[in-house]
Write a protein that holds these residues in place. Structure first.
Motif, short mmCIF file in Angstrom:
data_model
loop_
_atom_site.label_atom_id
_atom_site.label_comp_id
_atom_site.label_asym_id
_atom_site.label_seq_id
_atom_site.Cartn_x
_atom_site.Cartn_y
_atom_site.Cartn_z
N MET A 1 -14.93 -105.85 -71.58
CA MET A 1 -16.37 -105.69 -71.87
C MET A 1 -16.61 -105.55 -73.38
O MET A 1 -17.63 -106.03 -73.86
N ASN B 1 -26.45 -94.86 -63.06
CA ASN B 1 -26.51 -95.25 -64.46
C ASN B 1 -25.14 -95.32 -65.10
O ASN B 1 -25.02 -95.22 -66.31
N THR C 1 -21.46 -97.40 -65.68
CA THR C 1 -20.91 -98.75 -65.62
C THR C 1 -20.00 -98.86 -64.40
O THR C 1 -19.47 -97.87 -63.90
N GLN D 1 -12.58 -102.09 -69.88
CA GLN D 1 -13.20 -101.61 -71.11
C GLN D 1 -12.92 -102.59 -72.25
O GLN D 1 -13.80 -102.92 -73.03
N LYS E 1 -16.56 -97.28 -64.87
CA LYS E 1 -16.59 -95.81 -64.73
C LYS E 1 -16.74 -95.41 -63.26
O LYS E 1 -16.13 -94.44 -62.81
N LYS F 1 -18.73 -109.43 -61.30
CA LYS F 1 -19.00 -109.44 -62.74
C LYS F 1 -17.99 -110.24 -63.54
O LYS F 1 -18.33 -110.86 -64.55
#
Length: 185
Positions: free
Chosen positions: A180, A59, A61, A177, A64, A113
């Protein structure tokens, strides 16, 4: 993308150092055939963790996950400081190998991504190229360092490469970061 490639250059450097260190250390210990066991330990650690990590659904990202994997990768090089025989080297590189596959998987997931679908193959190619550059550079540098300064100095190259993975990943984390945040804004 460039920082992800830099991360894989540093990760590949660890692989190159392990290859050369295993052979040189086993030879120095008087059991050159043991290098194959050391190299197998690294591969086994990576293979086992890759299978387990690939089956997990975390869970966290991907940025991370990259940050955590790079912290673990850097930390996993530190046991090399206390290696004194082939067994301790095998255990140390097994532990280091555990973090190779997850770091690689997360990096490739990030490429998937951030790169447009039409450029995905090129993105993966750049990552694999970075890994190959790191492997070659790590092997060459470690061989030279061992010849000039001894086995212990060769271990230092691995630790520096682990630090490089961490530094590049920290910078990647910050960039990702920001990226996103812009996408959600």
């Amino acid at each position: 993308m460039k920082m992800l490639m830099l991360t894989l250059i540093a990760l590949g450097t660890i692989v190159g150092t392990v290859d050369v260190l295993s052979v040189a250390f086993a030879k120095q210990q008087g059991v050159p055939v043991a290098a194959s066991f050391v190299l197998s330990a690294y591969a086994a650690g990576s293979c086992i963790s890759g299978l387990i990590f690939g089956a997990l659904r975390l869970n966290l990202t991907l940025p991370k996950q990259l940050l955590l994997a790079s912290i673990a990768t850097a930390a996993a090089t530190l046991p090399l400081l206390v290696v004194y025989d082939v067994l301790t080297l095998s255990v140390s590189v097994f532990v280091a190998g555990i973090f190779f596959a997850p770091t690689m998987i997360v990096t490739m997931g990030l490429v998937e991504k951030i790169v447009p679908a039409s450029k995905l193959t090129e993105g993966f190619t750049w990552m694999i190229t970075g890994l190959g550059i790191g492997i070659a550079a790590g092997a060459a540098l470690t061989g030279w360092v061992i010849d000039e300064m001894g086995i212990r100095a060769g271990f230092t190259v691995t630790i520096v490469a682990g630090s490089g993975v961490l530094l590049a990943s920290v910078y990647c984390y910050r960039l990702l970061q920001q990226h996103m945040a812009l996408q959600t804004a």
